[in-house]
Design an enzyme around this catalytic site. Structure first.
Site, PDB file in Angstrom:
ATOM      1  CE  LYS A   1     -33.671 -18.770 -10.715  1.00 55.10           C
ATOM      2  NZ  LYS A   1     -32.495 -18.983  -9.846  1.00 55.10           N
TER       3      LYS A   1
ATOM      4  CG  ASN B   1     -30.054 -18.813 -12.843  1.00 52.28           C
ATOM      5  OD1 ASN B   1     -30.266 -18.816 -11.639  1.00 52.28           O
ATOM      6  ND2 ASN B   1     -29.526 -17.771 -13.440  1.00 52.28           N
TER       7      ASN B   1
ATOM      8  CD  GLN C   1     -38.900 -16.386  -6.952  1.00 51.61           C
ATOM      9  OE1 GLN C   1     -38.284 -15.590  -6.250  1.00 51.61           O
ATOM     10  NE2 GLN C   1     -38.301 -17.248  -7.767  1.00 51.61           N
TER      11      GLN C   1
ATOM     12  CG  ASP D   1     -21.088 -19.312 -13.395  1.00 46.47           C
ATOM     13  OD1 ASP D   1     -21.435 -18.513 -12.507  1.00 46.47           O
ATOM     14  OD2 ASP D   1     -20.304 -20.258 -13.196  1.00 46.47           O
TER      15      ASP D   1
ATOM     16  CG  MET E   1     -31.349 -12.054  -9.064  1.00 48.84           C
ATOM     17  SD  MET E   1     -29.951 -11.371  -9.991  1.00 48.84           S
ATOM     18  CE  MET E   1     -30.837 -10.445 -11.279  1.00 48.84           C
ATOM     19  CB  ALA E   2     -34.446 -10.702  -2.887  1.00 48.16           C
TER      20      ALA E   2
ATOM     21  CB  CYS F   1     -33.886 -17.972  -1.575  1.00 47.54           C
ATOM     22  SG  CYS F   1     -33.134 -16.630  -0.614  1.00 47.54           S
TER      23      CYS F   1
ATOM     24  N   GLY G   1     -28.904 -13.679 -14.423  1.00 50.74           N
ATOM     25  CA  GLY G   1     -29.047 -13.067 -13.112  1.00 50.74           C
ATOM     26  C   GLY G   1     -28.016 -11.975 -12.893  1.00 50.74           C
TER      27      GLY G   1
END
Length: 323
Positions: A141, A202, A70, A204, A17-18, A101, A226
């Site tokens: 991803k 990935n 990544q 929830d 996560m950026a 993204c 995440g």
């Protein structure tokens, strides 16, 4: 789970996560049960242009293996070069390509989830990354598709595998959804049934038992946590307990949670400098205080910190007044 030649002996991975999964946060998550981590996404063009701000994002922590670096981009030539640079600079076991993204400035330019609208180009991107990765496995991803009218995750993932991807991680939302609504785990299951390489699910996973549910529903080889880990890196060890059928331990006391947050910020200060670490801590520390009664005053103070000493004093205040 084997990703190419790399053995990943875990069901629990930290999703990239950026602006979140920096060295400090990844270190804490590894210590608390995340057996596989991925760096923040780094622009392939920035690497090709030797941007000095991008290289530190690829630094791994001591003993941070297995781990992936990544990158993102849609120019195959640039991706090939960037894959080589990312592998050499980071020492990562795996090169991961971000095709999920949803941020407009990324996706609308054809990068990130924008590549799901151009599968033929995405194939060339993966093939280029495989060439540049110097034997390291390449993973991808993705999301379910661009929007609900163009869900193409199954055929897209199959094309990625045929292009050389050694594993595929699927976020159960479309690009249009961003992070709204509910993740559709059934589509992830369809991807898993269509591929022979590992699939990571990935979306929830916010509670320990969600880890059990997502693996049961999707049949995936592993799961990526995440946003559920924002301020709660203990979710990994608690999810592991749920997967093993053990009693799920409670969150540690607030004082311990604050000490963990401070350690994260101290790692980042040593890595990227006090100023940047404190700016980022303004957001990250508030995540650790989510749901804590009467924390409003301290959250307000956190939003103005500029030094590590201020963070330490705030931490002592929280422990004194709220613990």
């Amino acid at each position: 789970m084997k990703i190419g030649s790399v053995c990943v002996d875990t069901k629990l991975a930290l999703a990239p996560m950026a602006g979140v999964t920096d060295l400090g946060f990844r270190t804490i998550c590894r210590e608390l049960g995340a057996g596989y981590t991925v760096t923040e996404m780094v622009s392939a063009k920035a690497l090709c242009y030797q941007d000095k701000k991008s290289l530190p994002l690829l630094k791994l922590g001591e003993g941070e293996q297995p781990a992936a670096a990544q990158i993102f981009g849609s120019d195959p030539t640039c991706i090939e070069e960037a894959a080589a640079i990312a592998g050499e600079v980071s020492g990562a076991d795996i090169i991961d390509i971000n095709m999920g993204c949803p941020v407009p400035k990324v996706a609308n330019s054809g990068d990130g989830s924008g590549l799901m609208r151009t599968p033929d180009l995405a194939v060339k991107v993966v093939e280029a990354a495989v060439r540049g990765a110097a034997g390291r496995p390449v993973t991808v991803k993705i999301r379910l598709g661009w929007d609900k009218g163009s869900i193409n995750c199954v055929e897209f993932a199959r094309a990625m595998e045929e292009a050389g991807a050694a594993a595929v991680a699927v976020h159960g939302r479309t690009r249009q959804q961003q992070y709204a609504g509910t993740a559709n785990w059934d589509y992830i299951r369809q991807v898993k049934e269509a591929l022979s390489v590992p699939v990571l699910a990935n979306g929830d996973v916010f509670q320990p038992r969600d880890a059990v549910r997502i693996l049961q529903r999707t049949g995936a080889d592993a799961l990526m946590i995440g946003r559920g880990a924002f301020g709660d890196p203990w979710l990994f060890q608690r999810a592991q307990a749920a997967l093993e059928g053990r009693e799920i331990p409670p969150l540690p006391p607030l004082a311990e949670r604050c000490d963990t947050a401070m350690r994260q910020f101290e790692i980042n200060a040593a890595h990227k400098g006090e100023k940047i670490a404190c700016l980022e801590a303004r957001k990250q520390y508030c995540w650790y205080l989510k749901g804590v009664p009467y924390a409003g005053y301290w959250k307000e103070q956190i939003c103005h910190v500029s030094t590590m000493e201020e963070l330490r004093k705030i931490t002592e205040g929280i422990k004194r007044d709220l613990s």
